[in-house]
Scaffold this motif. Structure first.
Motif: not given
Ligand SMILES: C[S@@+](CC[C@H](N)C(=O)[O-])C[C@H]1O[C@@H](n2cnc3c(N)ncnc32)[C@H](O)[C@@H]1O
Length: 277
Positions: A52-53, A55-60, A82-83, A88-89
């Protein structure tokens, strides 16, 4: 019976809402401490099996002048990415791209990323060494490959609970019936060596998750109640004959009772590798 395992296993837990909710508590702070201080603001990161991203968001956010690509395999439910895109948006994070790709055969040229990261992914693959080979291939010379996986045997909790014990004991045969390694944490260093990384390029470490605050205990126990009742866990364990319905009921009761104890405490160790390519 379920069909025989293919090389790229379907993610064992599935992507039911209860599973995604439990992944959503993961942050760079609680899951990436072993490499986050090595990040520079302009780095390009690949987050393999991003789910669901969160961690990905934090990395960004940690690479505001760089970019993060999160991938999920073709077998994953499209709603997962999609979630992640919607989140992110909502947060106004634009240096992130989500796409469909299989870590066992990545569709990226050699030396594409500064950092390639996989959190709780290698334990779900039948060929984690091939995944690491691919992760190394798409990392730039001088870049980092980072992986962290829990180790099922290292789970400990208090107070004692026969229901949780039965749940815990069921995971190892379930993972093995899927052709995957439940105690992946202790294998990471060995897998990296088998993937061709030299010993002197690897830092191997360990860190834990601990659920001890009243909020964490309630969240951890209720997320397992929900996952046992509603996710692929119940479906697969029943179909493979690993468990019977009365076992599932017993586990749910165990988790509920444990989660109501004022002195409830749960910890699990993770293995980590940071490879300088
Ligand atoms: C336990 S989840 C971890 C999600 C996320 N990294 C986190 O820690 O919150 C494992 C993820 O790996 C993905 N996955 C499984 N096989 C994969 C493959 N062959 N290539 C890329 N991702 C894969 C699954 O779809 C699943 O979302």
């Amino acid at each position: 019976m379920l069909p025989p395992p293919a090389m790229s296993a379907q993610y064992g837990h599935g992507h039911h809402e209860s599973v995604l909710r439990s992944h959503s508590r993961r942050t760079a702070q609680n899951s990436c401490a072993y490499f986050s201080s090595s990040l520079k603001s302009n780095m390009h990161i690949l987050d393999v099996g991003c789910g669901p991203g969160t961690i990905t968001l934090d990395l960004a956010k940690l690479v505001p002048d760089g970019h993060v690509t999160g991938i999920e395999p073709p077998s994953a439910d499209p709603s997962v990415l999609q979630t992640a895109r919607n989140d992110a948006a909502k947060q106004g994070i634009s240096n992130i791209t989500y796409s469909v790709a299989d870590v066992l055969a990545l569709d990226f040229p050699d030396a594409s990323f500064d950092v390639v990261h996989a959190h709780q992914v290698l334990q779900h693959l039948r060929d984690p060494v091939q995944a690491l080979r691919e992760m190394v291939r798409v990392t730039k010379p001088g870049g980092l490959v980072a992986a962290r996986d829990l180790d099922n045997k290292t789970m400990i909790w208090f107070p004692e609970s026969e229901g949780i014990e039965r749940w815990h004991a069921s995971y190892e045969p379930l993972a093995r019936s899927n052709g995957t390694e439940p105690n992946a944490g202790r294998h990471l260093l060995s897998w990296a060596l088998q993937a061709g990384v030299k010993r002197e390029q690897i830092v191997a470490s360990a860190s834990s998750w601990c659920f001890s605050t009243p909020e964490d205990v309630v969240w951890w126990s209720s997320s397992w109640v929900e996952r046992i009742l509603s996710s692929r866990f119940a479906e697969v364990t029943l179909e493979r004959g690993v468990l019977k319905q009365q076992d599932l009921d017993f586990m749910v009761q165990g988790w509920r009772e444990w989660g109501a104890q004022p002195d409830a405490w749960f910890a699990v160790l993770h293995g980590e590798i940071l490879c300088k390519v």
